[in-house]
Write an enzyme that holds these catalytic residues in place. Structure first.
Site, PDB file in Angstrom:
ATOM      1  N   CYS A  23      -0.509  -3.057  -1.486  1.00 26.99           N
ATOM      2  CA  CYS A  23      -1.875  -2.977  -2.002  1.00 26.99           C
ATOM      3  C   CYS A  23      -2.582  -4.334  -2.119  1.00 26.99           C
ATOM      4  CB  CYS A  23      -1.845  -2.226  -3.327  1.00 26.99           C
ATOM      5  SG  CYS A  23      -3.424  -1.481  -3.713  1.00 26.99           S
TER       6      CYS A  23
ATOM      7  N   HIS B 215       1.958   2.711  -3.809  1.00 20.59           N
ATOM      8  CA  HIS B 215       2.783   2.390  -4.980  1.00 20.59           C
ATOM      9  C   HIS B 215       3.742   3.562  -5.162  1.00 20.59           C
ATOM     10  CE1 HIS B 215      -0.032  -0.783  -6.230  1.00 20.59           C
ATOM     11  NE2 HIS B 215      -1.004   0.058  -5.948  1.00 20.59           N
TER      12      HIS B 215
END
Ligand code: GLN
Length: 246
Positions: A95, A196
């Site tokens: 990310c 995630h």
């Protein structure tokens, strides 16, 4: 005993949704194959990090504020990270870490965070701060010629564009930008993704791909990892696939 040397960057700053758990998974799954994982850290103010000695460099995710905070320090590491990557060091980027290796990230306050420019992509935050790509995501990736479904949780305002080699095809969720068909960025020694989870606890195939790459790097005799008992992980994955893909 074989050893994999890992550099975990900004572990105390980039750790959204327990991204550091990825390191625990690598340690555990390596240990089960008699491979040792040595993890060292680089954070703000760490001097003289020797980036050339690592098999893997890892950056997790973080909010725009954290990405701003570490921007200058990361720029100081630019040339060393580029050399390590060119020398075959594996880059695992989640990310915020993924965004920072591209050309730039124009964040939600329209502030530019320069990337390290390793890759061609760039990221621009959604113009509406309240609109983010949030939720479960399933991606189909191909690792060593084998298709695998990768599952995780995404939460990003950043919309990443100009991806030449995506990590996978989106089966559920958003991906690189709202309703995108592709997710992440991939090279043999790079997995950059919005997922995630932590990513590796939900996706044993991805963890083993990374361990095998690192263990075989610079080795004459290549090893193949013995399978582990992933019954529980697989059951969890099936529950999510049933929920999201049927
Ligand atoms: N701050 C970035 C964004 O909102 C990255 C977020 C993250 O790492 N989850 O796009």
């Amino acid at each position: 005993m074989k050893t994999i040397k890992i550099l975990h960057m900004y572990s105390n700053i980039l750790d959204l949704y327990g991204d550091s758990g990825n390191m625990e998974v690598l340690k555990y799954r390596s240990k089960m194959r008699n491979i040792d994982c040595e993890i060292e850290y680089h954070s703000l103010g760490t001097e003289n990090t020797d980036f050339s000695k690592y098999d893997l460099i890892y950056l997790g995710g973080g909010a725009d504020f954290e990405q701003q905070l570490l921007g200058d320090d990361l720029q100081k590491c630019k040339n060393d990270i580029i050399s390590a990557y060119k020398n075959g060091t594996f880059l695992l980027l989640i990310c915020g870490g993924y965004q920072l290796m591209g050309q730039y990230y124009l964040d939600s306050n329209k502030e530019n965070i320069p990337g390290l420019g390793l890759f061609d992509y760039h990221t621009v935050a959604s113009s509406d701060k309240g609109k983010r790509c949030i939720g479960n995501i399933v991606v189909e990736a191909e690792l060593n010629g084998k298709k695998t479904k990768v599952i995780g949780f995404e939460n990003h305002g950043g919309q990443t564009m100009n991806i030449t080699k995506p990590f996978g095809k989106v089966l559920f969720g958003n991906g690189n930008s709202f309703n995108d068909s592709t997710e992440g960025y991939f090279e043999e020694n790079v997995i950059a993704t919005y997922l995630h989870g932590p990513l590796l606890s939900k996706n044993p195939d991805v963890a083993d791909y990374i361990i095998e790459y690192c263990a075989n790097r610079n080795q004459q005799d290549k090893i193949t990892l013995a399978p582990l008992n992933d019954e529980l992980e697989n059951k969890c994955r099936e529950v999510m696939f049933d929920r999201l893909l049927k």
